[in-house]
Motif scaffolding. Sequence first.
Motif, PDB file in Angstrom:
ATOM      1  N   LEU A 157      49.198  40.958  47.425  1.00 52.73           N
ATOM      2  CA  LEU A 157      49.353  42.293  48.001  1.00 52.73           C
ATOM      3  C   LEU A 157      48.976  43.402  47.026  1.00 52.73           C
ATOM      4  N   PHE A 158      49.332  43.252  45.758  1.00 52.70           N
ATOM      5  CA  PHE A 158      49.237  44.380  44.829  1.00 52.70           C
ATOM      6  C   PHE A 158      48.118  44.273  43.793  1.00 52.70           C
ATOM      7  N   SER A 159      47.498  43.114  43.658  1.00 52.40           N
ATOM      8  CA  SER A 159      46.429  42.992  42.669  1.00 52.40           C
ATOM      9  C   SER A 159      45.239  43.871  43.047  1.00 52.40           C
ATOM     10  N   ASN A 160      44.666  44.496  42.037  1.00 50.97           N
ATOM     11  CA  ASN A 160      43.505  45.354  42.277  1.00 50.97           C
ATOM     12  C   ASN A 160      42.448  45.112  41.205  1.00 50.97           C
ATOM     13  N   SER A 161      42.247  43.846  40.855  1.00 50.33           N
ATOM     14  CA  SER A 161      41.347  43.549  39.738  1.00 50.33           C
ATOM     15  C   SER A 161      39.873  43.765  40.095  1.00 50.33           C
ATOM     16  N   ARG A 162      39.487  43.488  41.330  1.00 49.71           N
ATOM     17  CA  ARG A 162      38.103  43.678  41.794  1.00 49.71           C
ATOM     18  C   ARG A 162      37.091  43.127  40.789  1.00 49.71           C
ATOM     19  N   GLN A 163      37.318  41.915  40.336  1.00 46.21           N
ATOM     20  CA  GLN A 163      36.479  41.346  39.282  1.00 46.21           C
ATOM     21  C   GLN A 163      35.033  41.135  39.722  1.00 46.21           C
ATOM     22  N   GLU A 164      34.845  40.657  40.953  1.00 45.67           N
ATOM     23  CA  GLU A 164      33.477  40.389  41.403  1.00 45.67           C
ATOM     24  C   GLU A 164      32.662  41.681  41.473  1.00 45.67           C
ATOM     25  N   ALA A 165      33.285  42.759  41.941  1.00 41.64           N
ATOM     26  CA  ALA A 165      32.577  44.038  42.018  1.00 41.64           C
ATOM     27  C   ALA A 165      32.236  44.544  40.622  1.00 41.64           C
ATOM     28  N   ARG A 166      33.178  44.396  39.703  1.00 43.52           N
ATOM     29  CA  ARG A 166      32.920  44.835  38.330  1.00 43.52           C
ATOM     30  C   ARG A 166      31.806  44.007  37.700  1.00 43.52           C
ATOM     31  N   ARG A 167      31.846  42.706  37.937  1.00 45.75           N
ATOM     32  CA  ARG A 167      30.821  41.828  37.367  1.00 45.75           C
ATOM     33  C   ARG A 167      29.444  42.179  37.924  1.00 45.75           C
TER      34      ARG A 167
END
Length: 456
Positions: A197-207
């Motif tokens: 619910l709360f994670s906002n890492s967005r790793q794929e977008a950053r990568r």
Amino acid sequence: MRDARIKPKQLPSVCPWLFSLLINTLWISDLRAVDFDTFKQEAEKAGAVYVAYSDGEEFRQLFVEGKASEAIHRLQSLTPDDAKTVYDYFILGNMLYQLDPNGSYSYMIRAERLEPDNPMILYERGMHEHRNSQFQSALRYYERLVRARPQGLNPIAWAYITHAYLMQGDVDKAFNAWRKSDFSEHHIAIEKGMYTLFSNSRQEARREALIRDIEAGATEKLCDLWTLDSNWEVDWWNQRPKADYLAFDRSLIARMVTDNASPQAAQLRLCQDIDRLSKEELLQRLQALKISPPDNQLPVSATLIWRIFAQLTTMEAATPNQLFDRYGAQLKSYAAQFPQESLYYDLLGFLYANAGKSDALKEVDEYGWKILKKEKFANSYVIGLGRENKAFIPTLNEALREFPNSAFLNTIYLQFGEKNKQTLARYVASQFSNVSGSTYRLSDYMASLQYELENL
């Protein structure tokens, strides 16, 4: 993707509570009946094409190459827009929940328009509103589920409802929902559910953004990419290297850095090796790269600078004050040159705080909070004001409106603001969204809340 990739044969993992029901048709108040068997069968049928593609080599390879947007576009295009049904919208909305939050939200809105009373869709819509800190709106969706059949919700859903009620200050309903979550039996699932619910890492977008910039010539970001893929976040508690991503990174490095004797190649090797170097080896590398005195020339990569500073201070090879004297001016120049790179401002804040540069720190914190929208800067700005400042409480309230889930800000308010039912509830609620950083269980916080309320 949330719950890995949703496979039709595993569709219950989308909404586990739904399929624990012992009946096939659920009535929601005065709403029309929803035939779960039909919805499940049709969703499985519509979802088969998406799951087959997402399990395929083309989809995987696009992610390896940093083309997540292209992979998502191809996934969405498998069924033409004018042929998509509520089942397509539901499946795509669920699959994209973490990969593409905006796209997921849009699909669930469309699904809701077609079947506004479907509990599976209501649950997803509640989660979207909840994630966006629209707690009252989230509760409207959750409450319709509760009215339908309370015993049909799974423990994670009850924990979400608990959090939303706490954020609204409705502690009686929060405790009622919490009891139904049966935390002692389901604490691992509930805590992992908070990450969903709360994670906002967005790793794929950053990568993807990093690879795009690198291929356009910003090779200083190769260290950022390598560090990201070497420490891939699985959840709040686990990070591990992404082997296939790192293999791609090596090929990208070979393509973009052709002179192995260049300073850039040496800096990249330092980025790859730094955690394994002894103090003496690190100092030798820094000397060879002219990063150490008397040259004091920092690399451009904010990630590499951060890792160098971390190692130097951990190994007691340099103090923060020494780092400020050597590199403060360069960092300020880099921050001005790259105003959207928050890590430069993190570094400046670290140096200013340790050097006692309160005015400069306040300026950095204000920029990081108001422009970059980062909670850590808001935290530092509020603390920097000092309790005696008449703007302290109003500024704290402003920060809490922007970062309502902040455990730090809610703790500060509980210490220095008004202590009442609502502030106590919000303090405990903030622990739900920050469960990874606590030494206590959520059940401990709920028990403490009960005690504090009884003694107000």
